[in-house]
Design a protein around this motif. Sequence first.
Motif, mmCIF file in Angstrom:
data_model
loop_
_atom_site.group_PDB
_atom_site.id
_atom_site.type_symbol
_atom_site.label_atom_id
_atom_site.label_comp_id
_atom_site.label_asym_id
_atom_site.label_seq_id
_atom_site.Cartn_x
_atom_site.Cartn_y
_atom_site.Cartn_z
ATOM 1 N N TYR A 114 -7.627 16.215 4.583
ATOM 2 C CA TYR A 114 -7.195 16.205 3.114
ATOM 3 C C TYR A 114 -8.224 15.601 2.234
ATOM 4 C CZ TYR A 114 -2.654 16.597 5.440
ATOM 5 O OH TYR A 114 -1.329 17.203 6.021
ATOM 6 N N ALA A 160 -7.935 13.763 -1.580
ATOM 7 C CA ALA A 160 -7.162 13.180 -2.562
ATOM 8 C C ALA A 160 -7.802 13.250 -3.880
ATOM 9 C CB ALA A 160 -6.739 11.645 -1.941
ATOM 10 N N TYR A 188 -2.355 4.709 -0.860
ATOM 11 C CA TYR A 188 -2.759 5.916 0.006
ATOM 12 C C TYR A 188 -3.275 5.309 1.163
ATOM 13 C CZ TYR A 188 -2.190 9.442 -3.655
ATOM 14 O OH TYR A 188 -1.557 10.300 -4.745
ATOM 15 N N PHE A 242 -1.892 6.263 4.811
ATOM 16 C CA PHE A 242 -2.644 7.347 5.522
ATOM 17 C C PHE A 242 -3.145 6.521 6.931
ATOM 18 C CE2 PHE A 242 -3.610 9.957 1.711
ATOM 19 C CZ PHE A 242 -2.445 10.529 1.677
ATOM 20 N N TRP A 286 -8.415 11.669 5.626
ATOM 21 C CA TRP A 286 -8.415 11.994 4.493
ATOM 22 C C TRP A 286 -9.996 11.381 3.658
ATOM 23 C CZ3 TRP A 286 -7.499 8.517 -0.081
ATOM 24 C CH2 TRP A 286 -7.526 7.133 0.218
ATOM 25 N N ILE A 309 -11.983 10.822 -0.446
ATOM 26 C CA ILE A 309 -11.901 11.163 -2.141
ATOM 27 C C ILE A 309 -13.279 11.508 -2.385
ATOM 28 C CG2 ILE A 309 -11.807 9.935 -4.353
ATOM 29 C CD1 ILE A 309 -9.913 7.746 -2.848
ATOM 30 N N TYR A 324 -12.636 13.791 -8.516
ATOM 31 C CA TYR A 324 -11.688 12.888 -8.159
ATOM 32 C C TYR A 324 -10.432 13.135 -9.312
ATOM 33 C CZ TYR A 324 -14.586 10.630 -11.406
ATOM 34 O OH TYR A 324 -15.601 10.439 -12.438
ATOM 35 N N ILE A 366 -4.704 16.923 -2.218
ATOM 36 C CA ILE A 366 -3.461 16.094 -2.510
ATOM 37 C C ILE A 366 -3.358 16.082 -4.160
ATOM 38 C CG2 ILE A 366 -2.011 14.037 -1.960
ATOM 39 C CD1 ILE A 366 -3.797 13.697 0.548
ATOM 40 N N PRO A 379 -2.037 14.197 -7.239
ATOM 41 C CA PRO A 379 -1.560 12.859 -7.251
ATOM 42 C C PRO A 379 -0.052 13.050 -8.034
ATOM 43 C CG PRO A 379 -2.759 13.223 -9.070
ATOM 44 C CD PRO A 379 -2.819 14.599 -8.330
ATOM 45 N N ILE A 432 1.592 14.469 -3.460
ATOM 46 C CA ILE A 432 1.786 13.700 -2.499
ATOM 47 C C ILE A 432 3.128 13.044 -2.225
ATOM 48 C CG2 ILE A 432 1.789 12.037 -4.575
ATOM 49 C CD1 ILE A 432 0.164 10.923 -1.279
ATOM 50 N N SER A 491 4.348 5.995 -4.389
ATOM 51 C CA SER A 491 3.505 5.787 -3.120
ATOM 52 C C SER A 491 3.547 4.203 -2.925
ATOM 53 C CB SER A 491 2.203 6.373 -3.498
ATOM 54 O OG SER A 491 2.242 7.425 -4.050
#
Lengths: 214, 420
Positions: free
Chosen positions: B180, B182, B199, B203, B210, B212, B217, B252, B254, B282, B411
């Motif tokens: 994933y 993000a 997150y 996760f 996952w 970034i 980003y 993903i 946000p 998400i 989240s």
Amino acid sequence: MGLVEFIEGPAFWFALAVFVAGALWRFVGIIRIGHKPDLAPPKGSAGWGWIRGNLRHFFPRGLFAERTWMHVLGGYAFHLGLFAVMFFAAPHVDFIRERLIGVGWPALPRWGFIIAAEIAFAGLIVLWVRRFSDPVMRLISDWDDHVGSWLTFLVMLTGCLALERAHVSLRALHMGLVELWLIYFPFSRLMHAFTFMLSRGATGASYGRKGMTL
Amino acid sequence: MSETADTVIRTMLDQTDGDIAAYLEACVHCGECAEACHFYLATQDPKYTPTYKLMPLVKAYKRHKAPLRSVKGMLGLLPAEVSEEELREWESLVYDSCTMCGRCTLVCPMGLDIAGTIRKMREGYSAAGIVPDGLRTARENVVKTGSPMGVTAKALKAQIARQEKETGLEIPLDKQGAEYLALFSSMEVMGYPEVIGAYARIFARAGIDWTISTEAYEATNIGVQIGDGPLARKLVARIVDAARKLGVRHVISPECGHAYGAIRWAGPNMLGETFPFEVIHIIELLDRLRAEGRLEIGEKDARRITLHDPCQIVRRGGLLKEPRRLLDDACADFVEMKGSGVTNLCCGGGGGVSANPRAEELKTQAFSCKKAQLDAIDGLKAVVVPCANCRGVFEDGLDALGGDYEVIGLSELVADTLKD
Ligand code: SF4
Ligand code: SF4
């Protein structure tokens, strides 16, 4: 050929031809503008969404109806009443059978016609008064809205006057106005009677793709 | 016609496909849509009637694109050419008073998608450089740094380091082959960095692999908000390139409604390709993990909590049940607002309105409708707002109008209620 024969004969066929050709031209013209295929993976069916969108917008949502009930009632009354008199008034059923398609269907009794016509008039008047009195409606209305309303009103009024079918001149007046209405229709906002499908359908299809049930 | 007006009109009409044409054709001027628009509801000013905002496009369409226009032209029935003056007069209606929330579509008997049509109008305005100052600055920031708030990769790394320290968990950056990828919004990175930590906690618990990307980003697509097609495409392409490079299978989106719409629904059409990865919001992912039993909830939040439905996630994004299932698990006293779900009221700051200082006062007025909904719930303590942009609007609005409600992201709430 006298004026009455002309109005009930060639003029009617001419008006009908303009109506059919113009409405078709406009309707197909909108579709022909086309749109690109949607490449985002769908979560639901656009086709079902199209149908659902078309059906869903026939009914107001309770939350909004709290604020708009007057208009909603007026809209329903006018459209349902008009539909009933347009397709179920005895003279119209006869006219359609004898002059247009050769088949007819049961017509409204006289009292049924009167109730339907009254409902249609009441609805049209509510919508009309709102168009003049509400600041939002005043701002967004244009001459087309007013011409469409007036023409429809006059067609309905002369239709009621001609109900007895005994007065040839009244019937001819009604027919003449119907012809004007038919000619005006494809060039005006009256076309919403057909374009609503495209507009509701476009939104419904887009929602359908997103897997939303509205 | 001036060159500016010509550019606006030409671009708007280029953007007018059969669906938009159907909308412009079908409006019956019934005025119902005013009753759904928070800008009209808050001000009672008729100029905020949704269909009125479309007038320049309607006129241009009738004159240059509508079927039967030549016959109407012969009869002198076409509207006059739209002037630059008129277009400029409409600019604030197009940018300041439409959050592209889509609520008016629901009340409209013809089902007009005013929001989508406004977006096409913005394309025209943007092509001619008629854009509010606040959005122009955001665009310049994006061109320079890739983020509308000017959040650089360095700033992101600093925020990530802080979250790693706070959570005690490693947050993988640019991890090749992760499952994933993000994305975040600038607002989250700078205003609510605890989202990144949330997150990480979720996760780690769910066993999600996952990462970034330091190259992509930012999920906010200012190009979509302004109506700058080329910029919008560039921003989507940056994400797609990074996802391809890292070889991820899912991207993903946000908790940001417009970002979701831009990458999930508009993105593939902008680039003309179906992405080789799944775009998942998400909330969708959390709901999936919940269904798979990978999010074990411990102690529920006992406060009376309600949910704000972000327009682009719920009404225009299709995620209606997912946040509710998560809240049912995480809260002991979850209550709905009146009119929640698809008919929810917008916060008043979407569609670039919150990035447009000129619209500040109007935005706050519009928020008063939302606040009235909150105030109507007895004993309300907090509101879950699963969109960083709406969240900022809520905080500003509650600041300006008063209101003692905590505003939280979904989240974070889920992460906070996970079983120890
Ligand atoms: S989309 Fe939302 S903000 Fe825009 S006109 Fe419609 S109701 Fe108003
Ligand atoms: S509700 Fe729909 S049909 Fe009625 S004025 Fe608004 S956009 Fe037009």
